[in-house]
Write a protein that holds these residues in place. Structure first.
Motif, PDB file in Angstrom:
ATOM      1  N   GLU A   1       0.859  -1.181   0.000  1.00  0.00           N
ATOM      2  CA  GLU A   1       0.000   0.000   0.000  1.00  0.00           C
ATOM      3  C   GLU A   1       0.900   1.237   0.000  1.00  0.00           C
ATOM      4  O   GLU A   1       2.017   1.218   0.508  1.00  0.00           O
ATOM      5  CB  GLU A   1      -0.860   0.024   1.274  1.00  0.00           C
ATOM      6  CG  GLU A   1      -1.776  -1.165   1.445  1.00  0.00           C
ATOM      7  CD  GLU A   1      -3.121  -0.962   0.769  1.00  0.00           C
ATOM      8  OE1 GLU A   1      -3.295   0.084   0.105  1.00  0.00           O
ATOM      9  OE2 GLU A   1      -3.965  -1.858   0.885  1.00  0.00           O
ATOM     10  N   VAL A   2       0.408   2.326  -0.586  1.00  0.00           N
ATOM     11  CA  VAL A   2       1.179   3.575  -0.539  1.00  0.00           C
ATOM     12  C   VAL A   2       1.366   3.987   0.917  1.00  0.00           C
ATOM     13  O   VAL A   2       2.475   4.299   1.358  1.00  0.00           O
ATOM     14  CB  VAL A   2       0.462   4.691  -1.331  1.00  0.00           C
ATOM     15  CG1 VAL A   2       1.254   5.996  -1.231  1.00  0.00           C
ATOM     16  CG2 VAL A   2       0.300   4.290  -2.781  1.00  0.00           C
ATOM     17  N   VAL A   3       0.283   3.994   1.666  1.00  0.00           N
ATOM     18  CA  VAL A   3       0.329   4.263   3.102  1.00  0.00           C
ATOM     19  C   VAL A   3      -0.278   3.064   3.811  1.00  0.00           C
ATOM     20  O   VAL A   3      -1.389   2.636   3.504  1.00  0.00           O
ATOM     21  CB  VAL A   3      -0.445   5.550   3.463  1.00  0.00           C
ATOM     22  CG1 VAL A   3      -0.630   5.669   4.973  1.00  0.00           C
ATOM     23  CG2 VAL A   3       0.299   6.771   2.924  1.00  0.00           C
ATOM     24  N   SER A   4       0.457   2.503   4.756  1.00  0.00           N
ATOM     25  CA  SER A   4      -0.021   1.326   5.484  1.00  0.00           C
ATOM     26  C   SER A   4      -0.738   1.682   6.774  1.00  0.00           C
ATOM     27  O   SER A   4      -1.603   0.934   7.231  1.00  0.00           O
ATOM     28  CB  SER A   4       1.151   0.386   5.797  1.00  0.00           C
ATOM     29  OG  SER A   4       1.717  -0.116   4.610  1.00  0.00           O
ATOM     30  N   GLY A   5      -0.349   2.798   7.381  1.00  0.00           N
ATOM     31  CA  GLY A   5      -0.959   3.133   8.659  1.00  0.00           C
ATOM     32  C   GLY A   5      -0.745   4.583   9.044  1.00  0.00           C
ATOM     33  O   GLY A   5       0.091   5.289   8.475  1.00  0.00           O
ATOM     34  N   ILE A   6      -1.533   5.012  10.012  1.00  0.00           N
ATOM     35  CA  ILE A   6      -1.455   6.379  10.527  1.00  0.00           C
ATOM     36  C   ILE A   6      -1.283   6.294  12.036  1.00  0.00           C
ATOM     37  O   ILE A   6      -2.093   5.681  12.736  1.00  0.00           O
ATOM     38  CB  ILE A   6      -2.718   7.183  10.179  1.00  0.00           C
ATOM     39  CG1 ILE A   6      -2.842   7.281   8.652  1.00  0.00           C
ATOM     40  CG2 ILE A   6      -2.685   8.563  10.810  1.00  0.00           C
ATOM     41  CD1 ILE A   6      -4.167   7.795   8.171  1.00  0.00           C
ATOM     42  N   ALA A   7      -0.206   6.890  12.535  1.00  0.00           N
ATOM     43  CA  ALA A   7       0.088   6.893  13.969  1.00  0.00           C
ATOM     44  C   ALA A   7       0.009   8.311  14.500  1.00  0.00           C
ATOM     45  O   ALA A   7       0.081   9.291  13.751  1.00  0.00           O
ATOM     46  CB  ALA A   7       1.477   6.309  14.223  1.00  0.00           C
ATOM     47  N   TYR A   8      -0.133   8.406  15.806  1.00  0.00           N
ATOM     48  CA  TYR A   8      -0.154   9.739  16.428  1.00  0.00           C
ATOM     49  C   TYR A   8       0.482   9.658  17.813  1.00  0.00           C
ATOM     50  O   TYR A   8       0.501   8.600  18.451  1.00  0.00           O
ATOM     51  CB  TYR A   8      -1.579  10.273  16.533  1.00  0.00           C
ATOM     52  CG  TYR A   8      -2.473   9.511  17.487  1.00  0.00           C
ATOM     53  CD1 TYR A   8      -2.687   9.962  18.794  1.00  0.00           C
ATOM     54  CD2 TYR A   8      -3.109   8.337  17.091  1.00  0.00           C
ATOM     55  CE1 TYR A   8      -3.496   9.249  19.663  1.00  0.00           C
ATOM     56  CE2 TYR A   8      -3.923   7.632  17.949  1.00  0.00           C
ATOM     57  CZ  TYR A   8      -4.113   8.087  19.238  1.00  0.00           C
ATOM     58  OH  TYR A   8      -4.917   7.388  20.112  1.00  0.00           O
ATOM     59  N   SER A   9       1.006  10.768  18.256  1.00  0.00           N
ATOM     60  CA  SER A   9       1.602  10.857  19.587  1.00  0.00           C
ATOM     61  C   SER A   9       1.143  12.148  20.254  1.00  0.00           C
ATOM     62  O   SER A   9       1.362  13.241  19.735  1.00  0.00           O
ATOM     63  CB  SER A   9       3.138  10.841  19.489  1.00  0.00           C
ATOM     64  OG  SER A   9       3.709  11.116  20.756  1.00  0.00           O
ATOM     65  N   ARG A  10       0.509  11.969  21.421  1.00  0.00           N
ATOM     66  CA  ARG A  10       0.090  13.137  22.208  1.00  0.00           C
ATOM     67  C   ARG A  10       1.204  13.624  23.135  1.00  0.00           C
ATOM     68  O   ARG A  10       1.069  14.666  23.767  1.00  0.00           O
ATOM     69  CB  ARG A  10      -1.149  12.789  23.041  1.00  0.00           C
ATOM     70  CG  ARG A  10      -2.381  12.413  22.208  1.00  0.00           C
ATOM     71  CD  ARG A  10      -3.572  12.181  23.116  1.00  0.00           C
ATOM     72  NE  ARG A  10      -4.717  11.619  22.419  1.00  0.00           N
ATOM     73  CZ  ARG A  10      -5.649  12.341  21.803  1.00  0.00           C
ATOM     74  NH1 ARG A  10      -5.541  13.677  21.807  1.00  0.00           N
ATOM     75  NH2 ARG A  10      -6.665  11.768  21.192  1.00  0.00           N
ATOM     76  N   ASP A  11       2.267  12.860  23.230  1.00  0.00           N
ATOM     77  CA  ASP A  11       3.365  13.189  24.145  1.00  0.00           C
ATOM     78  C   ASP A  11       4.352  14.142  23.478  1.00  0.00           C
ATOM     79  O   ASP A  11       5.541  13.866  23.375  1.00  0.00           O
ATOM     80  CB  ASP A  11       4.069  11.906  24.585  1.00  0.00           C
ATOM     81  CG  ASP A  11       5.126  12.172  25.651  1.00  0.00           C
ATOM     82  OD1 ASP A  11       4.991  13.174  26.377  1.00  0.00           O
ATOM     83  OD2 ASP A  11       6.089  11.385  25.743  1.00  0.00           O
ATOM     84  N   GLU A  12       3.841  15.263  22.984  1.00  0.00           N
ATOM     85  CA  GLU A  12       4.668  16.219  22.247  1.00  0.00           C
ATOM     86  C   GLU A  12       4.557  17.615  22.867  1.00  0.00           C
ATOM     87  O   GLU A  12       3.502  17.983  23.388  1.00  0.00           O
ATOM     88  CB  GLU A  12       4.231  16.297  20.782  1.00  0.00           C
ATOM     89  CG  GLU A  12       4.235  14.974  20.042  1.00  0.00           C
ATOM     90  CD  GLU A  12       5.624  14.420  19.816  1.00  0.00           C
ATOM     91  OE1 GLU A  12       6.554  15.221  19.566  1.00  0.00           O
ATOM     92  OE2 GLU A  12       5.787  13.190  19.887  1.00  0.00           O
ATOM     93  N   ALA A  13       5.635  18.342  22.784  1.00  0.00           N
ATOM     94  CA  ALA A  13       5.646  19.748  23.203  1.00  0.00           C
ATOM     95  C   ALA A  13       6.549  20.506  22.234  1.00  0.00           C
ATOM     96  O   ALA A  13       7.544  19.959  21.742  1.00  0.00           O
ATOM     97  CB  ALA A  13       6.146  19.898  24.630  1.00  0.00           C
ATOM     98  N   LYS A  14       6.186  21.753  21.968  1.00  0.00           N
ATOM     99  CA  LYS A  14       6.916  22.554  20.975  1.00  0.00           C
ATOM    100  C   LYS A  14       7.600  23.738  21.650  1.00  0.00           C
ATOM    101  O   LYS A  14       7.018  24.391  22.526  1.00  0.00           O
ATOM    102  CB  LYS A  14       5.937  23.058  19.908  1.00  0.00           C
ATOM    103  CG  LYS A  14       6.591  23.905  18.810  1.00  0.00           C
ATOM    104  CD  LYS A  14       5.563  24.378  17.788  1.00  0.00           C
ATOM    105  CE  LYS A  14       4.625  25.425  18.386  1.00  0.00           C
ATOM    106  NZ  LYS A  14       3.781  26.064  17.364  1.00  0.00           N
ATOM    107  N   ILE A  15       8.831  23.997  21.244  1.00  0.00           N
ATOM    108  CA  ILE A  15       9.580  25.161  21.722  1.00  0.00           C
ATOM    109  C   ILE A  15      10.047  25.953  20.511  1.00  0.00           C
ATOM    110  O   ILE A  15      10.567  25.389  19.544  1.00  0.00           O
ATOM    111  CB  ILE A  15      10.794  24.737  22.566  1.00  0.00           C
ATOM    112  CG1 ILE A  15      10.334  24.107  23.887  1.00  0.00           C
ATOM    113  CG2 ILE A  15      11.707  25.930  22.836  1.00  0.00           C
ATOM    114  CD1 ILE A  15      11.467  23.597  24.753  1.00  0.00           C
ATOM    115  N   THR A  16       9.850  27.262  20.556  1.00  0.00           N
ATOM    116  CA  THR A  16      10.339  28.153  19.505  1.00  0.00           C
ATOM    117  C   THR A  16      11.258  29.202  20.127  1.00  0.00           C
ATOM    118  O   THR A  16      10.888  29.869  21.103  1.00  0.00           O
ATOM    119  CB  THR A  16       9.187  28.862  18.778  1.00  0.00           C
ATOM    120  OG1 THR A  16       8.356  27.891  18.140  1.00  0.00           O
ATOM    121  CG2 THR A  16       9.727  29.830  17.714  1.00  0.00           C
ATOM    122  N   LEU A  17      12.449  29.315  19.568  1.00  0.00           N
ATOM    123  CA  LEU A  17      13.375  30.380  19.956  1.00  0.00           C
ATOM    124  C   LEU A  17      13.278  31.473  18.890  1.00  0.00           C
ATOM    125  O   LEU A  17      13.551  31.224  17.716  1.00  0.00           O
ATOM    126  CB  LEU A  17      14.807  29.848  20.052  1.00  0.00           C
ATOM    127  CG  LEU A  17      15.041  28.757  21.108  1.00  0.00           C
ATOM    128  CD1 LEU A  17      16.494  28.299  21.089  1.00  0.00           C
ATOM    129  CD2 LEU A  17      14.657  29.247  22.494  1.00  0.00           C
TER     130      LEU A  17
END
Length: 411
Positions: free
Chosen positions: A255-271
């Motif tokens: 398949e072109v795409v086999s699966g979709i994953a997600y992670s809620r354990d994310e945080a973003k920092i911008t300098l």
């Protein structure tokens, strides 16, 4: 006759009835003429309780004693499983990691496997005995009990399968296979019959909880075929196949795409307004690495005047406070004007080895998200994966939209 390693996770051996149920699955494979070895986790909740005991006695505990304590959970389960098999008329014996031995380095709490001595297991299995190995544990070259880190029983099972040259390693969990995405979010998610090691590794590292990342990596390196099965299916044996994790050559067409994953354990920092000069990235990410802060997605804006630019990266929620402190302590040396952080974000990834031979995969992803009014904050790509960072409130909407866009919905 096949040689099979079966691994039962914590929910599969949560109580005596479930241990007996797991033993019947072992019995079914033996009746089919196969040769079996078994790996077990601690009963559900036991490891957490043992960890709590360690913290209660000593917040700054000796890691060697910690390993000795938390490894006991798997040893109890191994003994109970051996007893359950004996009650079914099967010759069985439990093995702690140090008894094989399963040799590791001295990194207590996160040890790496060096070697499994399997000669005695081979001899006993040839006589019809089923070895039941306590997962998650080994012994260091200094003779101390070690543990492999959370989820390490999967790694123990795959390592044992590699050492025994097993035909496959069956991982019994509370799900019946690997799905195209989380069925709790997308009702029309479908079970994948076969998936490549690379795809499973990406799914595991991007948030899918079915298999532990290290175990998939080991399976890929040693060519161990892994099957994910539910321990709660009424059927016994392999009559209800789960998902096979295999080499790409075993799958006729991807398949072109086999699966979709997600992670809620994310945080973003911008300098904001970081000096745009050679070495600035090293000055930012060097101290973060020294503080054991894991950095994932990184994007740097184009500097219009050649003097200053914005730099954004992601880390785990658990590392966010430590990352902010490190960067604030280094503000004078780094020269940025402002630090912005956001923990209300989620990473969504589309994964598939078919991306290598198809164009327009990214366009479809971006279009599907745009149609739903979802703004993309950060993008990262690899040969078989595209990940985007979006606002957490759009998680389920984004996953459903992408699942449909790539034709993954069950008919």
């Amino acid at each position: 006759m096949a040689r099979i390693v079966q691994k039962f996770g914590g929910t599969s051996v949560a109580d005596i009835d479930r241990i007996k149920n797991a033993a019947r699955k072992v019995q079914a494979e033996i009746k089919a003429g196969h040769q079996l070895a078994v790996v077990v986790s601690a009963m559900a909740g036991v490891t957490n309780q043992l960890v709590d005991y360690c913290h209660a006695v000593s917040p700054t505990y000796d890691e060697r004693e910690y390993d000795s304590i938390v490894a006991s959970g798997e040893q109890v389960t191994a003994g109970l499983m051996a007893l359950a098999l004996q009650e079914l008329g099967i010759k069985a014996r439990s093995w702690a990691g140090w008894q094989l031995p399963l040799l590791t380095d001295e990194s207590h709490g996160r040890a790496r496997i060096l070697k499994i001595e399997n000669a005695e297991l081979e001899r006993r299995m040839a006589k019809g005995e089923v070895p039941v190995l306590a997962g998650f544990q080994g012994v260091s070259t200094e003779g101390r009990i070690t543990t492999l880190g959370r989820g390490g029983s999967d790694t123990s099972a795959v390592a044992l399968a590699a050492a025994l040259h097993a035909d496959r390693c069956d991982i019994y969990t509370d799900v019946d296979g690997v799905y195209t995405t989380d069925p709790r979010i997308v009702a029309r998610a479908r079970k994948i019959q076969k998936i490549t090691y690379e795809e499973m590794l990406e799914l595991a590292s991007q948030g899918a909880k079915v298999l532990q990342t290290r175990s998939v990596e080991m399976a890929m390196n040693h060519g161990v075929r892994v099957q994910v099965l539910s321990s709660f299916d009424a059927a016994v044996g392999s009559s209800l196949p789960g998902t096979m994790v295999v080499n790409e050559s075993e799958i006729m067409e991807q398949e072109v795409v086999s699966g979709i994953a997600y992670s809620r354990d994310e945080a973003k920092i911008t300098l904001v307004a970081v000096p745009d000069q050679p070495g600035v990235a090293a000055r930012i990410f060097g101290p973060l690495a020294d503080a054991s802060v894991n950095v994932d997605m990184i994007v740097q804006n184009v500097s219009e005047d050649g003097k200053a630019t914005d730099l954004t990266f992601t880390t785990t929620k658990a590392d966010l406070s430590r990352a902010i402190k490190v960067l604030e302590d280094q503000k004078g040396a780094l020269g940025y004007k402002q630090l912005r952080s956001d923990s209300d974000v989620v990473k969504v990834s589309v994964i598939g080895v078919g991306m290598r031979s198809h164009v327009g995969v990214a366009k479809r992803m971006f279009s599907a998200l745009a149609d739903k009014g979802i703004n993309i904050q950060v993008i990262s790509t690899s040969e078989i994966k595209i990940s985007v960072l979006i606002a957490e409130e759009y998680t389920e909407l984004a996953i459903r939209a992408l699942h449909t866009a790539y034709g993954l919905d069950a008919v």
